[in-house]
Design an enzyme around this catalytic site. Structure first.
Site, PDB file in Angstrom:
ATOM      1  N   GLY A 100       0.816  -1.209   0.000  1.00 14.95           N
ATOM      2  CA  GLY A 100       0.000   0.000   0.000  1.00 14.95           C
ATOM      3  C   GLY A 100       0.851   1.260   0.000  1.00 14.95           C
ATOM      4  O   GLY A 100       0.428   2.298  -0.522  1.00 14.95           O
ATOM      5  N   GLU A 158       2.481  -7.972  -1.965  1.00 18.10           N
ATOM      6  CA  GLU A 158       1.244  -8.534  -1.426  1.00 18.10           C
ATOM      7  C   GLU A 158       1.118 -10.037  -1.658  1.00 18.10           C
ATOM      8  O   GLU A 158       0.599 -10.768  -0.823  1.00 18.10           O
ATOM      9  CB  GLU A 158       0.027  -7.822  -2.037  1.00 18.10           C
ATOM     10  CG  GLU A 158      -0.262  -6.446  -1.440  1.00 18.10           C
ATOM     11  CD  GLU A 158       0.509  -5.317  -2.113  1.00 18.10           C
ATOM     12  OE1 GLU A 158       1.501  -5.601  -2.822  1.00 18.10           O
ATOM     13  OE2 GLU A 158       0.128  -4.151  -1.917  1.00 18.10           O
TER      14      GLU A 158
HETATM   15  N1  3HC Z   1       2.293  -3.795   9.075  1.00 16.06           N
HETATM   16  C1  3HC Z   1       2.490  -3.948  10.393  1.00 16.06           C
HETATM   17  N2  3HC Z   1       3.651  -4.325  10.933  1.00 16.06           N
HETATM   18  C2  3HC Z   1       4.665  -4.555  10.107  1.00 16.06           C
HETATM   19  C3  3HC Z   1       4.548  -4.425   8.713  1.00 16.06           C
HETATM   20  C4  3HC Z   1       3.291  -4.013   8.194  1.00 16.06           C
HETATM   21  N3  3HC Z   1       3.087  -3.850   6.877  1.00 16.06           N
HETATM   22  N4  3HC Z   1       5.726  -4.733   8.148  1.00 16.06           N
HETATM   23  C5  3HC Z   1       6.554  -5.035   9.151  1.00 16.06           C
HETATM   24  N5  3HC Z   1       5.924  -4.935  10.334  1.00 16.06           N
HETATM   25  C6  3HC Z   1       6.486  -5.162  11.667  1.00 16.06           C
HETATM   26  C7  3HC Z   1       7.041  -6.567  11.820  1.00 16.06           C
HETATM   27  O1  3HC Z   1       6.018  -7.469  12.224  1.00 16.06           O
HETATM   28  C8  3HC Z   1       8.098  -6.376  12.885  1.00 16.06           C
HETATM   29  O2  3HC Z   1       7.443  -6.363  14.120  1.00 16.06           O
HETATM   30  P1  3HC Z   1       8.171  -6.933  15.449  1.00 16.06           P
HETATM   31  O3  3HC Z   1       9.361  -6.040  15.652  1.00 16.06           O
HETATM   32  O4  3HC Z   1       7.131  -6.827  16.480  1.00 16.06           O
HETATM   33  O5  3HC Z   1       8.572  -8.355  15.127  1.00 16.06           O
HETATM   34  C9  3HC Z   1       8.613  -4.964  12.604  1.00 16.06           C
HETATM   35  O6  3HC Z   1       7.615  -4.316  11.800  1.00 16.06           O
HETATM   36  C10 3HC Z   1       9.910  -4.916  11.826  1.00 16.06           C
HETATM   37  O7  3HC Z   1       9.752  -5.723  10.666  1.00 16.06           O
HETATM   38  P2  3HC Z   1      10.888  -6.726  10.208  1.00 16.06           P
HETATM   39  O8  3HC Z   1      11.381  -7.489  11.375  1.00 16.06           O
HETATM   40  O9  3HC Z   1      10.366  -7.480   9.045  1.00 16.06           O
HETATM   41  O10 3HC Z   1      12.026  -5.697   9.773  1.00 16.06           O
HETATM   42  P3  3HC Z   1      13.027  -5.752   8.564  1.00 16.06           P
HETATM   43  O11 3HC Z   1      13.858  -4.549   8.707  1.00 16.06           O
HETATM   44  O12 3HC Z   1      13.667  -7.091   8.464  1.00 16.06           O
HETATM   45  O13 3HC Z   1      12.124  -5.605   7.236  1.00 16.06           O
HETATM   46  C11 3HC Z   1      10.381  -4.719   5.834  1.00 16.06           C
HETATM   47  C12 3HC Z   1      11.362  -4.459   7.006  1.00 16.06           C
HETATM   48  C13 3HC Z   1      11.173  -4.934   4.541  1.00 16.06           C
HETATM   49  C14 3HC Z   1       9.490  -3.527   5.707  1.00 16.06           C
HETATM   50  C15 3HC Z   1       9.567  -6.006   6.148  1.00 16.06           C
HETATM   51  O14 3HC Z   1       9.017  -5.883   7.429  1.00 16.06           O
HETATM   52  C16 3HC Z   1       8.448  -6.291   5.189  1.00 16.06           C
HETATM   53  O15 3HC Z   1       8.674  -6.810   4.111  1.00 16.06           O
HETATM   54  N6  3HC Z   1       7.194  -5.980   5.616  1.00 16.06           N
HETATM   55  C17 3HC Z   1       6.017  -6.374   4.894  1.00 16.06           C
HETATM   56  C18 3HC Z   1       5.769  -5.504   3.701  1.00 16.06           C
HETATM   57  C19 3HC Z   1       4.481  -5.925   3.054  1.00 16.06           C
HETATM   58  O16 3HC Z   1       4.204  -7.093   2.838  1.00 16.06           O
HETATM   59  N7  3HC Z   1       3.658  -4.940   2.696  1.00 16.06           N
HETATM   60  C20 3HC Z   1       2.406  -5.199   2.074  1.00 16.06           C
HETATM   61  C21 3HC Z   1       1.341  -5.218   3.115  1.00 16.06           C
HETATM   62  S1  3HC Z   1      -0.224  -5.657   2.428  1.00 16.06           S
HETATM   63  C22 3HC Z   1      -0.760  -4.246   1.691  1.00 16.06           C
HETATM   64  O17 3HC Z   1      -0.088  -3.242   1.683  1.00 16.06           O
HETATM   65  C23 3HC Z   1      -2.127  -4.324   1.083  1.00 16.06           C
HETATM   66  C24 3HC Z   1      -2.405  -3.166   0.178  1.00 16.06           C
HETATM   67  O18 3HC Z   1      -2.260  -3.588  -1.178  1.00 16.06           O
HETATM   68  C25 3HC Z   1      -3.807  -2.604   0.342  1.00 16.06           C
END
Ligand code: 3HC
Ligand code: NAI
Length: 687
Positions: free
Chosen positions: A102, A125
């Site tokens: 997003g 996603e």
């Molecule tokens: N929402 C809420 N929490 C999130 C998050 C998110 N999108 N992404 C990461 N976090 C949290 C993790 O759970 C973690 O929490 P914790 O410390 O309690 O364990 C903390 O943030 C740090 O994350 P990482 O340990 O993964 O940190 P890294 O530095 O290794 O990586 C990152 C950072 C590359 C941003 C990785 O967290 C990541 O890939 N996140 C997911 C990104 C993602 O999938 N985004 C799409 C979401 S779905 C969406 O957007 C739908 C839309 O199309 C409408």
């Protein structure tokens, strides 16, 4: 407030500040909406910039909000984006760190995107079983074309800024994106309206009509059984073939369908489990990992060569030690071929590969390891040999250095005992091929100190691996469970199944390869050699099938003959293997019968869940999720089914109990339902 508003002259800046990853929570969306409305109503503001605080643009929607299953409270992201499009003033995104999901959709809705050259952007996603739900498939396709959109969005790959710029989804790269974006926004305000991504048509008008059918055919195997990749393709096709409003509406419909799917729930469980697995008991944030500046790998065979590549790619100089210059030359040849493959796939440039290669040097002399912070031993799986290597390492490595072993099954404590530093001895179990497989199954010995554990967990992240911490037992988490799976595959053959049927069931379930094709790949001689060194309890037995295969020279792929016949790398039915299996059945007095696919699936997967329950009860794994992570990233369990422990719960643990009750009388007491399994079935959770 998670969203800050300030002005730089006639440009308003909206900065999203929601640590740790600036997720687009309800508070952030409200803040954005307020900021947009405020800028719209302020005649002194001629343009806007949206950026992220703490060095990053948002990493996406708030995953916890999606996981809650409840409808998003307004304003939803689509409404924020609609407000950007209706604003009448140019909006520019300034991107540092990452812009994902997003977050990137928000950026794609702006009039322009300026990013730091080290930034990474993408729509991941699909990894959560979703499709982008706020116009991402539509705007990306309009900017980069459907071919690139299919490739990037169906894999969820994060793009380096330079590649994103080349594809057209970023407009410029800058050392300092915020001031550059402010200047860009000001210029747009002067020059008049520019088309938004949603209005652009040029990349979607000249589409090859065969593109989508060809893509679907080419990816049929890769994405078999999954929902989101196919819906992503449908949404991208809609962008090219339907009217704008209809295509955007279809994307939304597909997003909601995916959000409700069991696959989305399973993949979000995996996301959480991977993060939970990094947290280990007794190792709090106060424990500082040892800095790793230089490493050694002992044994440059299949695994050692791959592990050396991992260090080199992570910018850590590594010394490879093997028994002779001939062995070292063979190791360097393996390493060069890994880089040749990586170059071919475009994962590294030649300059990067050459630089990485220069970080690897070879030696036959332990005295050259006086500067290393960690050594990873990867010699033959022979306990006496490994003990001798550990004695040498203890003698020659600096006092602070960690001694790690890549053993698949051996006792970590017995290696620790031959050193004067048992607190610095630990298992680091990589999977083959080490430069590809994501799992790093670290193993704590009885004496391993918190700093040693923290160091190998931190090292995993630097090496690009997903770590789990296992306890010390025969086979640790993964190989201990695998024993039951491998044994049972052969028992099914004895009773009447064929290799094609057994593998077919497992491959239809979602594994890339069934257990017998896997045996052929690893080599039936290798499998038999491992088995020969193990003893089973008196009430259990090995099937003679593997031994017969090895003794008859049916070694698998390397001899073009095994459970299958191989021609040009392709596997075919092997009547000779079937004759061998039937003769084993006869010799054992087993009357062969038709076995259903459902029985095969239950008998292969339920024992995994049962053994997982014992591993949990013994504390070898700290959480059921750790076991899921091991099986997904080390053994090919389909992530979209959540891993064996999660899947067991969905399947119904009472069914697992029933299978084990059926198997125990013929297979041995260890196959009986574990008390922890029975308890979890009663409570409906592993916790
Ligand atoms: N929402 C809420 N929490 C999130 C998050 C998110 N999108 N992404 C990461 N976090 C949290 C993790 O759970 C973690 O929490 P914790 O410390 O309690 O364990 C903390 O943030 C740090 O994350 P990482 O340990 O993964 O940190 P890294 O530095 O290794 O990586 C990152 C950072 C590359 C941003 C990785 O967290 C990541 O890939 N996140 C997911 C990104 C993602 O999938 N985004 C799409 C979401 S779905 C969406 O957007 C739908 C839309 O199309 C409408
Ligand atoms: P391999 O047989 O390919 O390589 C072993 C290497 O060790 C050879 O280069 C050999 O010359 C070297 N060596 C032998 N004795 C040595 C000594 N005294 N000093 C220095 N080097 C010596 O073995 P492979 O497959 O790489 O396995 C290594 C370890 O990794 C084993 O413990 C194995 O159980 C484990 N492992 C193997 C996996 C696999 O799929 N091959 C997967 C995960 C772990």
């Amino acid at each position: 407030m998670p969203t800050h508003y300030f002005c730089d002259g006639d440009v308003a800046v909206l900065s999203i500040d929601n640590p740790p990853v600036n997720a687009l929570s309800l508070e952030v969306r409200r803040g954005l909406m307020e900021g947009l409305n405020r800028a719209a109503g302020d005649a002194a503001v001629r343009a806007l910039v949206i950026t992220g605080a703490n060095g990053s643009f948002p990493a996406g929607a708030d995953i916890r909000e999606i996981a809650s299953g409840a409808a998003f409270e307004p304003p939803i992201l689509l409404e924020v984006i609609a407000r950007i499009e209706s604003l009448g003033k140019p909006v520019v995104a300034a991107i540092e760190g990452v812009a994902l999901g997003g977050g990137f959709e928000l950026a794609l809705a702006c009039h322009a995107r300026i990013a730091a050259s080290g930034a990474r952007v993408g729509l991941p996603e699909v990894k959560l079983g979703l499709i982008p739900g706020a116009g991402g498939t539509q705007r990306f396709t309009r900017l980069a074309g459907p071919q690139a959109a299919l490739e990037v969005i169906s894999t969820g790959e994060a793009l380096a800024a330079a590649r994103a710029r080349a594809l057209g989804v970023l407009d410029a790269l800058a050392d300092a994106p915020l001031p550059e974006a402010v200047a860009w926004a000001r210029r747009l305000a002067k020059e008049g309206p520019v088309p938004l991504a949603s209005e652009r048509e040029e990349k979607i008008t000249a589409v090859d009509p065969q593109l989508f059918s060809a893509w679907r055919a080419a990816h049929a195997r890769k994405f078999k059984g999954q929902l989101a990749p196919w819906r992503i393709a449908d949404a991208i096709e809609a962008a090219c073939t339907r009217g704008r409003a209809e295509a955007f509406a279809l994307e939304r419909q597909y997003y909601l369908e995916c959000r409700e799917s069991p696959q989305r729930k399973a993949l979000m469980h995996v996301f959480d489990a991977e993060r939970a697995a990094r947290k280990i008991e007794g190792v709090g944030p106060q424990v500082t990992p040892l800095p790793i500046r230089r490493a050694a790998v002992v044994g440059g065979g299949t695994m050692g060569a791959g592990i050396a590549v991992l260090f080199a790619n992570a910018d850590i100089p590594v010394t490879l030690l093997d028994v002779s210059t001939a062995a070292l030359e063979a190791a360097m040849e393996r390493i060069r071929s890994v880089y040749a493959q990586t170059l071919e796939r475009g994962r590294l440039s030649r300059v990067q590969a050459d630089a990485a290669l220069r970080r690897i040097c070879g030696t036959t002399d332990y005295a050259s390891l006086g500067q290393v912070d960690i050594a990873i031993e990867a010699v033959f799986e022979d306990p006496a040999l490994k003990r001798a290597v550990f004695e040498q390492l203890d003698r020659h490595l600096p006092a602070h250095a960690i001694l790690a072993t890549n053993t698949s099954t051996l006792d970590i404590d017995s290696l620790a005992q031959v050193t004067g530093r048992p607190q610095q001895v630990v298992g680091t179990h990589f999977f083959s091929p080490a430069h590809v497989m994501k799992l790093m199954e670290n193993v704590r010995g009885t004496a391993s100190a918190p700093q040693t554990l923290a160091t190998v967990m931190a090292l995993a992240k630097r090496l690009g691996k997903i770590p789990v911490m296992a306890g010390n037992c025969d086979g640790f988490i993964g190989n201990r469970m695998l024993l039951y799976y491998g044994v049972e595959a052969e028992r099914l053959l004895e009773e009447g199944a064929t290799p094609e049927q057994v593998d077919g069931v497992i491959e239809a379930f979602g594994f890339a390869m069934g257990p017998l094709a896997m045996r052929d790949l690893a080599g039936n001689d290798v499998g038999w050699a491992i088995r020969r060194n193990r003893t089973l309890p008196p009430d259990e037995r090995w099937s003679p099938i593997l031994q017969r295969m090895a003794e008859e020279g049916r070694l698998g792929r390397k001899s073009d003959q095994g459970f299958y016949r191989y021609e040009g790398g392709k596997r075919h039915q092997n009547p000779e293997a079937l004759a061998l299996i039937e003769s084993v059945s006869r010799a054992l007095g087993i009357e062969r019968r038709a076995i259903s696919d459902a029985e095969i699936l239950a008998r292969l997967l339920h024992p995994l869940v049962n053994e997982g329950a014992k591993i949990l009860a013994e504390g070898i794994a700290s959480r059921a999720g750790d076991i899921d992570v091991v099986y997904i990233h080390g053994y090919g369990f389909p992530a979209y089914k959540g891993g064996p422990m999660y899947w067991g719960l969905q399947e119904g643990l009472e069914k697992v109990i029933a299978t084990m009750a059926r198997l125990a009388p013929s297979h041995g007491a260890r196959w009986a339902a574990a008390p922890r399994l029975v308890a979890a079935a009663a409570r409906g959770t592993w916790d």
